[in-house]
Design an enzyme around this catalytic site. Structure first.
Site, PDB file in Angstrom:
ATOM      1  N   ASP A  46       0.859  -1.184   0.000  1.00 58.20           N
ATOM      2  CA  ASP A  46       0.000   0.000   0.000  1.00 58.20           C
ATOM      3  C   ASP A  46       0.895   1.234   0.000  1.00 58.20           C
ATOM      4  O   ASP A  46       1.554   1.524   1.002  1.00 58.20           O
ATOM      5  CB  ASP A  46      -0.902   0.022   1.240  1.00 58.20           C
ATOM      6  N   LYS A  98      -7.004   3.321  -2.588  1.00 53.83           N
ATOM      7  CA  LYS A  98      -7.316   3.248  -1.156  1.00 53.83           C
ATOM      8  C   LYS A  98      -7.557   4.651  -0.636  1.00 53.83           C
ATOM      9  O   LYS A  98      -6.888   5.606  -1.042  1.00 53.83           O
ATOM     10  CB  LYS A  98      -6.153   2.572  -0.429  1.00 53.83           C
ATOM     11  N   LYS A 121     -10.188   0.136  -1.664  1.00 54.50           N
ATOM     12  CA  LYS A 121      -9.999  -0.152  -0.244  1.00 54.50           C
ATOM     13  C   LYS A 121     -10.369   1.070   0.582  1.00 54.50           C
ATOM     14  O   LYS A 121      -9.864   2.170   0.341  1.00 54.50           O
ATOM     15  CB  LYS A 121      -8.552  -0.564   0.043  1.00 54.50           C
TER      16      LYS A 121
END
Length: 218
Positions: free
Chosen positions: A89, A152, A181
């Site tokens: 991430d 995300k 996400k």
């Protein structure tokens, strides 16, 4: 619906101990969550405790501010992958997003994606609390063009976390085939379900066990 596979069970606090990471991994194994998300230092530890399970090891790059160079982010990603990370991430350069330099955003994401290789999932953290809806769209388009697997919402360390409105924008922008996400401030079943209905396919939180138990009790 297999709600357990929505969860990236997360511990990214600065003072996380070995016992914290062990507990995180054992919980993730017990409930067969999608992944645990830990700081890069703890990737080898998580891999050890998750061995033999279906739970992936996720880590963060350029975290939490995203203000290092693209080359530094790429090197950090490569190091994490070499240590065994299954998912990465990364935080974008929010300053460049505010400048609407989406070509820069695309290039830095592409550099990290290349460092991750073909088998590692790349999620791109936008840090939506600092972005307008149009900036969220621009960053999502850049992430998609660069070959990222997910967008995300948040690090959880900014001034705000995931919102339903942002998740809806992200899902509409990236389309049905890319992951979204939601992370930051998701602490109960109600919020979890709101994010899923808005289009999230993964949820990053530290309250995974409590939320999952609440879901199963319905």
């Amino acid at each position: 619906m297999k709600y357990n596979k929505f969860f990236d069970h997360t511990c990214l606090k600065a003072d996380a101990t070995l016992e914290d990471i062990k507990s995180l991994c054992l919980e993730a194994r017990a409930f067969d969550f999608a992944s645990v998300c830990v700081n890069p230092f703890y990737v080898p530890v998580a891999k050890r405790y998750l061995k033999g399970s279906n739970v992936m090891t996720c880590t963060v790059v350029g975290f939490p501010l995203g203000q290092m160079s693209p080359a530094a982010k790429a090197m950090e990603a490569k190091d994490a992958v070499n240590m065994g990370a299954d998912e990465v991430d990364m935080v974008i350069n929010v300053s460049m997003a505010k400048a609407h330099d989406y070509e820069f955003i695309k290039r830095e994401i592409a550099a990290v994606k290349e460092a991750c290789g073909l088998t590692v999932t790349l999620k791109v953290i936008l840090e939506i609390c600092y972005l307008t809806p149009e900036e969220i769209k621009g960053c999502c388009k850049a992430a998609k063009a660069a070959g990222a697997d997910f967008v995300k919402t948040s690090t959880g360390f900014g001034k705000g976390g995931a919102t339903v409105e942002a998740v809806e924008i992200m899902r509409k922008t990236v389309g049905p085939d890319m992951g979204v996400k939601a992370a930051g401030g998701i602490r109960d079943k109600k919020t979890f379900l709101e994010m899923v209905r808005a289009g999230a396919t993964r949820i990053g939180c530290s309250s995974s066990v409590a939320i999952y138990k609440a879901l199963k009790n319905d």
